[in-house]
Scaffold this motif. Sequence first.
Motif, mmCIF file in Angstrom:
data_model
loop_
_atom_site.group_PDB
_atom_site.id
_atom_site.type_symbol
_atom_site.label_atom_id
_atom_site.label_comp_id
_atom_site.label_asym_id
_atom_site.label_seq_id
_atom_site.Cartn_x
_atom_site.Cartn_y
_atom_site.Cartn_z
ATOM 1 N N ARG A 1 0.836 -1.207 0.000
ATOM 2 C CA ARG A 1 0.000 0.000 0.000
ATOM 3 C C ARG A 1 0.872 1.259 0.000
ATOM 4 N NH1 ARG A 1 -1.781 3.827 3.282
ATOM 5 N NH2 ARG A 1 -0.607 2.994 5.066
ATOM 6 N N LEU A 2 1.860 1.276 0.888
ATOM 7 C CA LEU A 2 2.730 2.451 0.952
ATOM 8 C C LEU A 2 3.574 2.607 -0.312
ATOM 9 C CD1 LEU A 2 3.994 2.408 4.659
ATOM 10 C CD2 LEU A 2 2.488 4.094 3.585
ATOM 11 N N ALA A 3 4.071 1.497 -0.845
ATOM 12 C CA ALA A 3 4.859 1.564 -2.070
ATOM 13 C C ALA A 3 4.007 2.064 -3.229
ATOM 14 C CB ALA A 3 5.437 0.190 -2.396
ATOM 15 N N GLY A 4 2.755 1.616 -3.283
ATOM 16 C CA GLY A 4 1.849 2.114 -4.315
ATOM 17 C C GLY A 4 1.594 3.603 -4.171
ATOM 18 N N THR A 5 1.442 4.064 -2.924
ATOM 19 C CA THR A 5 1.272 5.498 -2.679
ATOM 20 C C THR A 5 2.510 6.268 -3.121
ATOM 21 O OG1 THR A 5 -0.165 5.045 -0.779
ATOM 22 C CG2 THR A 5 0.838 7.230 -0.894
ATOM 23 N N TYR A 6 3.679 5.711 -2.809
ATOM 24 C CA TYR A 6 4.921 6.367 -3.221
ATOM 25 C C TYR A 6 4.970 6.509 -4.738
ATOM 26 C CZ TYR A 6 9.851 7.362 -3.835
ATOM 27 O OH TYR A 6 11.020 7.949 -4.210
ATOM 28 N N LEU A 7 4.639 5.440 -5.470
ATOM 29 C CA LEU A 7 4.710 5.464 -6.931
ATOM 30 C C LEU A 7 3.733 6.488 -7.521
ATOM 31 C CD1 LEU A 7 5.036 1.648 -7.685
ATOM 32 C CD2 LEU A 7 6.732 3.410 -8.179
ATOM 33 N N LYS A 8 2.556 6.597 -6.923
ATOM 34 C CA LYS A 8 1.584 7.565 -7.443
ATOM 35 C C LYS A 8 2.112 8.989 -7.349
ATOM 36 C CE LYS A 8 -2.585 4.822 -6.516
ATOM 37 N NZ LYS A 8 -3.825 4.709 -5.697
ATOM 38 N N TRP A 9 2.689 9.332 -6.197
ATOM 39 C CA TRP A 9 3.219 10.689 -6.055
ATOM 40 C C TRP A 9 4.506 10.876 -6.863
ATOM 41 C CZ3 TRP A 9 0.439 14.543 -4.391
ATOM 42 C CH2 TRP A 9 -0.623 14.296 -3.542
ATOM 43 N N ALA A 10 5.293 9.817 -6.965
ATOM 44 C CA ALA A 10 6.528 9.899 -7.764
ATOM 45 C C ALA A 10 6.235 10.079 -9.242
ATOM 46 C CB ALA A 10 7.385 8.654 -7.545
ATOM 47 N N SER A 11 5.046 9.684 -9.684
ATOM 48 C CA SER A 11 4.695 9.821 -11.102
ATOM 49 C C SER A 11 4.635 11.287 -11.526
ATOM 50 C CB SER A 11 3.348 9.139 -11.378
ATOM 51 O OG SER A 11 2.290 9.809 -10.707
ATOM 52 N N LEU A 12 4.511 12.202 -10.550
ATOM 53 C CA LEU A 12 4.539 13.625 -10.889
ATOM 54 C C LEU A 12 5.871 14.044 -11.501
ATOM 55 C CD1 LEU A 12 2.853 15.090 -7.661
ATOM 56 C CD2 LEU A 12 1.806 14.822 -9.920
ATOM 57 N N SER A 13 6.899 13.243 -11.265
ATOM 58 C CA SER A 13 8.226 13.581 -11.789
ATOM 59 C C SER A 13 8.506 12.946 -13.147
ATOM 60 C CB SER A 13 9.304 13.128 -10.797
ATOM 61 O OG SER A 13 9.362 11.706 -10.734
ATOM 62 N N LEU A 14 7.637 12.057 -13.617
ATOM 63 C CA LEU A 14 7.937 11.299 -14.835
ATOM 64 C C LEU A 14 8.171 12.186 -16.061
ATOM 65 C CD1 LEU A 14 5.789 8.031 -14.743
ATOM 66 C CD2 LEU A 14 8.261 8.227 -15.025
ATOM 67 N N PRO A 15 7.256 13.119 -16.392
ATOM 68 C CA PRO A 15 7.516 13.953 -17.573
ATOM 69 C C PRO A 15 8.810 14.748 -17.450
ATOM 70 C CG PRO A 15 5.226 14.150 -16.891
ATOM 71 C CD PRO A 15 5.937 13.418 -15.803
ATOM 72 N N ALA A 16 9.060 15.298 -16.250
ATOM 73 C CA ALA A 16 10.281 16.089 -16.053
ATOM 74 C C ALA A 16 11.521 15.211 -16.134
ATOM 75 C CB ALA A 16 10.230 16.809 -14.705
ATOM 76 N N TYR A 17 11.466 14.023 -15.530
ATOM 77 C CA TYR A 17 12.604 13.112 -15.586
ATOM 78 C C TYR A 17 12.924 12.751 -17.032
ATOM 79 C CZ TYR A 17 15.527 9.036 -14.669
ATOM 80 O OH TYR A 17 16.563 8.140 -14.645
ATOM 81 N N SER A 18 11.899 12.473 -17.808
ATOM 82 C CA SER A 18 12.074 12.155 -19.229
ATOM 83 C C SER A 18 12.699 13.326 -19.973
ATOM 84 C CB SER A 18 10.717 11.791 -19.849
ATOM 85 O OG SER A 18 10.812 11.678 -21.244
ATOM 86 N N PHE A 19 12.155 14.516 -19.759
ATOM 87 C CA PHE A 19 12.678 15.698 -20.441
ATOM 88 C C PHE A 19 14.121 15.975 -20.052
ATOM 89 C CE2 PHE A 19 13.461 20.281 -20.612
ATOM 90 C CZ PHE A 19 13.186 20.543 -21.940
ATOM 91 N N ASN A 20 14.453 15.768 -18.777
ATOM 92 C CA ASN A 20 15.819 16.029 -18.317
ATOM 93 C C ASN A 20 16.821 15.099 -18.985
ATOM 94 O OD1 ASN A 20 14.723 17.958 -16.634
ATOM 95 N ND2 ASN A 20 14.755 16.660 -14.817
#
Length: 574
Positions: free
Chosen positions: A233-252
């Motif tokens: 449950r906590l790992a899933g919560t972490y991944l959901k909030w971490a997904s906010l960085s996906l577009p930026a991580y890709s662009f970087n």
Amino acid sequence: MAHLSGTPSSLPQDYAILARFANDHDEHHGDEVLPVIEDEQLSPTASVSSMQKDYLTSSIPNSTKPVPSGDSNLQAPAYASETTPLLGPPIPRIEENVDFVSCEGRSRASMYWEETKILFKYSLPVFGTHVFEHSIIMTSVISIGHISTIALAAATIGFMTANVTGLSIIQGMASTLDTVLPSAWTSGQPQLVGLWTQRMTVLQMFVLIPIFFTWFHGENLLLMLKQDPEVARLAGTYLKWASLSLPAYSFNCISRRYFQSQGLFAVPARIIIFVAPINILLNYLLVWGPDSVRLGFIGAPIATSISYNLISIASVAYGLFFVERTAWHPISTRCFTSLGLLARLSVGSVGQVASEWWSWELVGLAASFLGPISLATQSVLLSTCSCTFQAPYALGIATSVRIGNLLGEKNATRAGVAANAAILLSIALALFLSSVLLTFRKTWGYMFNNDYEVVTLVAAVLPLVALVQVFDDSGAVISGILRARGKQTLGAMINISAYYCIGFPIGLWLCFKQDYQLFGLWWGLNIAMTWASSIGIYLCVSTDWKREVAKVMARLAVDKAYERQREDEEHATN
């Protein structure tokens, strides 16, 4: 090699640091690049199409100097700044005076020394970039590590899932640009750097869709893999909030290569040095700060996401206001063309990077069946490899850019010298790092963990880790050379055969069947890397660099014809 790819590290390797804190609490047309021109199709004397021949013999600036390689039929551009606008004849390039000194009659030793100094100069800012980006991940780890053991375990599982299902794929795709951007920059068509950057951005936007889907359903995925429900449950919560960085991580990942291909190695380093302290402050405030801003567990992935987005914003601002737009291509519908070709090129790149990332995750998973002492020890060893790998990985990127630029300049001799010098430099670097590990092996474990059994086992296994350095560091440079040649698929095949067909099975057999335990896993890694590095070095030192120049020219030929056709159409219209 690519297993830790500089940013973020593959995160069983950080178990040791996590364990320390846990103990504290518990005790145009698809055309710009012809992606594959196989060796058997293009011999040094092979004929080329009329379109390719037209490009190869097209006029290059009137002010030219003899090519350093001594090839009398090739011309090199006049000396120009890396940021010189393409308003006239000068072709943009990365300024290296030695490129305009003829190689004819010169000793190999002097050219090796010159290339070694250039590669060292290129590598330093790249190294700084990845060290500071690695710190962004480690700050998040440390912040969560102080919350609870369950939070620690959840974050670790979340990191592993993110690496396997997303970050390794993004990094692999972005590394495709190491093949096309450096040679385009020095080819006389520098605007292709911008065009291919746009295309990769579009392609990764499509790829991010299934990654988002996977991360938003991370809890269900982890439950299917029999993880503890609360951890899942906590790992899933972490991944959901971490997904906010996906577009930026890709662009970087993409923008970094856009700058590096132009020789602007220091730009990503300056940006991330500015953002790294902000990331530390954000982690403190959002995880442990005042009640008004404290978010606890989710504060760490949110802080990381904000930091990656700040890097993206800063990269755009820097590119707009502080860098000449010589490499930029106006945004148009052409950024939606050739995506199929780019996707095929990316498959090999993803295979090359992901095959290694995943293999190290499997090694960490195997160690988890050996008990807490072995797991903590493995965490120390993988964390050590993660840290020491940053230097050769930076050298591999610098090598890829340097060779790509030289191929775009049709400088075959220098490209070969640069490749061989990089391999020798990686071996020297590996020997230095290995000697450091051997010298401090008895006390090395105390940097990560205070458990005497862990420290003792670390000291016992560390000689095998030191041996890994020799092959792993040279492998990072070999990967860079293969990327410059567009041979990512070959690199992926070498990795798969080395890790999954040879090293990992032998390591498991030695570990569990022969009861060598952790020693067996590291012998398996040594065997895998010996195999991969030996084949890779042979392929690199036996390369026909004149043929590689011809391939680059062929990849650029269609672009030249397209641009001329477009100019003719515009002229006719006017």
